[in-house]
Design an enzyme around this catalytic site. Structure first.
Site, short mmCIF file in Angstrom:
data_model
loop_
_atom_site.label_atom_id
_atom_site.label_comp_id
_atom_site.label_asym_id
_atom_site.label_seq_id
_atom_site.Cartn_x
_atom_site.Cartn_y
_atom_site.Cartn_z
N GLU A 35 26.11 -9.70 -30.68
CA GLU A 35 27.31 -10.48 -30.93
C GLU A 35 28.44 -9.46 -31.76
O GLU A 35 27.62 -8.45 -32.85
CB GLU A 35 26.98 -11.71 -31.83
CG GLU A 35 26.54 -12.76 -31.20
CD GLU A 35 24.99 -13.13 -31.33
OE1 GLU A 35 24.49 -12.63 -32.31
OE2 GLU A 35 24.26 -13.47 -30.36
N TYR A 93 30.44 -0.22 -27.96
CA TYR A 93 29.50 -1.03 -27.31
C TYR A 93 29.89 -0.70 -25.77
O TYR A 93 28.80 -0.67 -24.84
CB TYR A 93 29.50 -2.48 -27.58
CG TYR A 93 28.80 -2.73 -29.01
CD1 TYR A 93 27.93 -1.99 -29.56
CD2 TYR A 93 29.38 -3.61 -29.83
CE1 TYR A 93 27.51 -2.16 -30.69
CE2 TYR A 93 29.09 -4.02 -31.11
CZ TYR A 93 27.94 -3.18 -31.60
OH TYR A 93 27.70 -3.22 -32.95
C1 COA Z 1 30.95 0.13 -35.66
C2 COA Z 1 30.25 1.44 -36.29
C3 COA Z 1 28.65 1.30 -36.31
C4 COA Z 1 30.59 2.65 -35.23
O1 COA Z 1 30.04 3.73 -35.71
P1 COA Z 1 30.78 5.24 -35.82
O2 COA Z 1 29.95 6.28 -36.43
O3 COA Z 1 31.83 4.88 -36.69
O4 COA Z 1 31.22 5.44 -34.32
P2 COA Z 1 31.29 6.88 -33.51
O5 COA Z 1 32.04 7.71 -34.35
O6 COA Z 1 29.72 7.03 -33.14
O7 COA Z 1 32.14 6.29 -32.41
C5 COA Z 1 31.58 5.76 -31.00
C6 COA Z 1 32.55 4.84 -30.37
O8 COA Z 1 33.00 4.16 -31.16
C7 COA Z 1 34.40 3.96 -30.78
N1 COA Z 1 35.10 4.13 -32.27
C8 COA Z 1 34.61 4.66 -33.38
N2 COA Z 1 35.61 4.28 -34.35
C9 COA Z 1 36.70 4.00 -33.84
C10 COA Z 1 37.94 3.77 -34.49
N3 COA Z 1 38.23 4.00 -35.69
N4 COA Z 1 38.72 3.46 -33.61
C11 COA Z 1 38.60 3.13 -32.25
N5 COA Z 1 37.27 3.16 -31.81
C12 COA Z 1 36.40 3.69 -32.42
C13 COA Z 1 35.00 4.86 -30.05
O9 COA Z 1 34.73 4.49 -28.77
C14 COA Z 1 33.87 5.89 -30.16
O10 COA Z 1 33.54 6.75 -29.19
P3 COA Z 1 34.63 8.33 -28.92
O11 COA Z 1 34.29 8.80 -30.18
O12 COA Z 1 33.75 9.08 -27.73
O13 COA Z 1 35.82 7.76 -28.77
C15 COA Z 1 30.72 1.77 -37.57
O14 COA Z 1 32.28 1.99 -37.48
C16 COA Z 1 30.57 0.83 -38.67
O15 COA Z 1 29.43 0.93 -39.47
N6 COA Z 1 31.15 -0.21 -38.96
C17 COA Z 1 30.89 -1.17 -39.93
C18 COA Z 1 29.66 -2.27 -39.54
C19 COA Z 1 29.78 -2.63 -38.36
O16 COA Z 1 31.10 -3.21 -37.89
N7 COA Z 1 29.05 -2.90 -37.49
C20 COA Z 1 29.09 -3.45 -36.19
C21 COA Z 1 28.65 -4.89 -36.26
S1 COA Z 1 28.81 -5.57 -34.69
#
Ligand code: COA
Length: 152
Positions: free
Chosen positions: A102, A114
């Site tokens: 979710e 995702y």
């Molecule tokens: C969601 C989360 C886990 C993603 O981890 P991350 O290390 O920031 O993401 P990544 O650097 O691995 O990026 C993976 C993909 O996510 C997307 N993404 C990451 N940051 C983004 C941003 N600021 N804006 C848009 N897309 C983004 C992109 O599709 C990216 O792929 P790409 O780099 O090839 O374009 C992280 O932002 C986080 O911990 N957020 C807070 C907790 C949370 O919301 N968890 C999910 C609950 S459902």
């Protein structure tokens, strides 16, 4: 950088990230319950620093992503994708054939991650999450893990 199993000793560091990364964070008790329930809980560490973690639950061929989180100062560097990929590899090793999660509609970075990993929206839970005075819906996503490989 390496993946390790989450243990109770790491919970203060996990909570430090959790409380900065989410407006509505899990409590330490929720992580403790996850560990005690046998959920698969992993952390990603680098030189002793906690970079992120995942909590997943695998049963009857289904993997539920319960929490995935990256240290706020290290987001956007590919760690979230590494964490999700590692969690799904573990899930497949434990017999998962599909995965569910979710996510808040407002969490665009998570949704992009995702969808890029093969998840598709299959449902909506109305007013699922706390959101101040109101509630926020949850989008329900599903991914077929049959074709999931360690190189994806
Ligand atoms: C969601 C989360 C886990 C993603 O981890 P991350 O290390 O920031 O993401 P990544 O650097 O691995 O990026 C993976 C993909 O996510 C997307 N993404 C990451 N940051 C983004 C941003 N600021 N804006 C848009 N897309 C983004 C992109 O599709 C990216 O792929 P790409 O780099 O090839 O374009 C992280 O932002 C986080 O911990 N957020 C807070 C907790 C949370 O919301 N968890 C999910 C609950 S459902």
């Amino acid at each position: 950088m390496q993946f390790q199993l989450m243990t109770e000793v790491l919970l203060p560091a996990v909570m430090d990230i959790e409380e900065r990364a989410y407006r509505w964070p899990w409590t330490e008790g929720m992580f403790r319950d996850s560990l005690n329930s046998g959920y698969l809980c992993h952390v990603l560490v680098d030189a002793g620093q906690l970079l992120g973690y995942t909590v997943i639950y695998v049963a009857v061929g289904e993997c539920h992503i319960l929490n995935i989180c990256v240290e706020p100062e290290k987001q956007g560097l590919g760690l979230g994708r590494m964490l999700l990929r590692h969690a799904l590899e573990c899930a497949v090793d434990h017999g998962a054939e599909q995965s569910f999660l979710e996510v808040r509609p407002s969490n665009l970075s998570a949704i992009r991650l995702y969808e890029s990993m093969g998840y598709v929206q299959v449902g909506l839970r109305k007013e699922y999450y706390p959101a101040g005075d109101a509630r926020e819906d949850a989008l329900v996503y599903q991914a077929d893990l049959a074709g999931f490989s360690r190189s994806k």
